[in-house]
Design an enzyme around this catalytic site. Structure first.
Site, PDB file in Angstrom:
ATOM      1  N   VAL A 106      20.565  10.688  17.571  1.00 14.85           N
ATOM      2  CA  VAL A 106      21.416  11.770  18.044  1.00 14.85           C
ATOM      3  C   VAL A 106      22.852  11.415  17.695  1.00 14.85           C
ATOM      4  O   VAL A 106      23.298  10.287  17.933  1.00 14.85           O
ATOM      5  CB  VAL A 106      21.277  11.978  19.563  1.00 14.85           C
ATOM      6  CG1 VAL A 106      22.165  13.133  20.032  1.00 14.85           C
ATOM      7  CG2 VAL A 106      19.820  12.224  19.946  1.00 14.85           C
ATOM      8  N   CYS A 107      23.558  12.367  17.110  1.00 15.94           N
ATOM      9  CA  CYS A 107      24.978  12.198  16.796  1.00 15.94           C
ATOM     10  C   CYS A 107      25.197  10.945  15.939  1.00 15.94           C
ATOM     11  O   CYS A 107      24.486  10.715  14.977  1.00 15.94           O
ATOM     12  CB  CYS A 107      25.779  12.164  18.102  1.00 15.94           C
ATOM     13  SG  CYS A 107      27.542  12.455  17.927  1.00 15.94           S
ATOM     14  N   THR A 108      26.140  10.084  16.326  1.00 12.71           N
ATOM     15  CA  THR A 108      26.464   8.918  15.510  1.00 12.71           C
ATOM     16  C   THR A 108      25.456   7.790  15.658  1.00 12.71           C
ATOM     17  O   THR A 108      25.656   6.713  15.085  1.00 12.71           O
ATOM     18  CB  THR A 108      27.880   8.399  15.842  1.00 12.71           C
ATOM     19  OG1 THR A 108      27.982   8.160  17.246  1.00 12.71           O
ATOM     20  CG2 THR A 108      28.937   9.403  15.418  1.00 12.71           C
ATOM     21  N   THR A 126      24.647  13.727  10.819  1.00 13.85           N
ATOM     22  CA  THR A 126      25.258  13.178  12.021  1.00 13.85           C
ATOM     23  C   THR A 126      26.353  14.145  12.451  1.00 13.85           C
ATOM     24  O   THR A 126      26.477  15.242  11.888  1.00 13.85           O
ATOM     25  CB  THR A 126      25.818  11.763  11.766  1.00 13.85           C
ATOM     26  OG1 THR A 126      26.303  11.202  12.999  1.00 13.85           O
ATOM     27  CG2 THR A 126      26.955  11.784  10.753  1.00 13.85           C
TER      28      THR A 126
END
Length: 324
Positions: A106-108, A126
């Site tokens: 998730v995300c970074t 990302t």
């Protein structure tokens, strides 16, 4: 029912919502199944100690990564802690993540996977702010900056916070079916499915929100009335400005032209209606201000490379059939 283990990696300065968003989806799915047996969720930090999130919350893990069994799904969240990750965490991911049945970030969190070499040769995404860094620092990764999530075999990566929820819902739908995923989505008051290749930016996010009240009010009105006359002259009149002054001020404050903003709003509204309703293309084209289905088709092909009917076929579940 098959029990699927979900192991969530915790570390200092993790983004709390990257953890809790997907966890709420998977836990909700387990409860929706009736006996809670669909997923067994565990959280773990390197040594089992509590971690402090980037927002200041403290999360207490269930145990240590060193003692964790190989999970069905390994979930790696993002956050400030991915900027200077603990080398021991990267080593653990490099050694253990390949054995997981499914690898999710998730995300970074994608930066941690990339640092461990787990994204080499794979498509990934990302958070939009980190895409350039991901591509520059890890040239073996095929970075796709636009989608809210990307699935490449057993590896799935997603953009910021809410995209992690979207990806989790897609995985639940794959595991347990549309009805369970829909139950969870309704409980969380989110869309069941935003397609993975939907842009990370909504029309409202793609353009800055104007600071001057007349312009900000016009932006909001456009999103609420995509079927209306949204010519520059009409919008300028609503803002109480001359067309020339309005167009210049709008671009200066939002970074885009009024016409381009209207195009984005109408396209976004049409996509949602195609995904979430059974209305026919002709009705949707009128509701979104295109006037004719052919005009809407041209807009879709230009922006998305696909016609509305094909977009609907790809990105909406089978529960409803379009009205003719």
């Amino acid at each position: 029912m098959t029990e699927r283990t979900l192991l969530v990696v915790l570390f200092d300065d993790v983004q709390s919502l990257d953890v809790t968003g997907p966890v709420e989806v998977f836990q909700g799915a387990a409860l929706a199944c009736g006996d809670g047996s669909a997923y067994r969720i565990r959280t773990a930090s390197l040594d089992g100690s509590p971690v402090r999130t980037s927002s200041g919350l403290t999360l207490v893990p269930d145990g240590s990564l060193m003692d964790a069994v190989t999970p069905h799904t390994l979930l790696v969240p993002g956050g400030e802690g991915t900027r200077r990750p603990d080398p021991r965490l990267v080593d653990w991911l490099r050694a253990n993540a390949p054995q997981a049945g499914r690898l999710v970030s998730v995300c970074t969190g994608a930066l941690l996977l990339a640092e461990a070499g787990l994204l080499d040769g794979h498509r990934a995404t990302t958070h939009w702010r980190a895409c350039d860094h991901l591509a520059g620092a890890y040239p073996k990764v095929d970075v796709e900056p636009d989608p809210i999530f990307v699935r490449d075999g057993r590896i799935s990566t997603s953009a910021g916070v809410t995209a992690g929820i979207d990806l989790a819902l897609a995985l639940v739908e794959e595991d347990l079916g549309r009805d369970i995923a829909l139950t969870v989505a309704r409980h969380l008051v989110v869309f069941l499915r935003r397609p993975g290749n939907q842009s990370q930016f909504s029309a409202q996010l793609a353009a800055q929100t104007a600071t001057r009240e007349p312009l900000r009010a016009v932006q909001h009105w456009v999103t609420q009335h995509p079927e209306a006359d949204l010519s520059v002259e009409s919008l300028a009149d609503r803002a109480g400005l001359s067309p020339r002054h309005f167009a210049r001020a709008f671009h200066a404050e939002t970074g885009t032209t009024p016409g381009r903003y209207v195009e984005r709003v109408r396209l976004e509204h049409a996509r949602r209606l195609l995904e979430d309703t059974a209305d026919g293309v002709t009705k949707i084209s009128r509701a979104c201000g295109y006037g004719t289905s052919e005009a809407m088709r041209r807009a879709f092909v230009k922006a998305l490379g696909v016609a509305p009917a094909e977009y609907r076929r790809r990105f909406r579940g089978p529960a409803r059939q379009p009205a003719h």
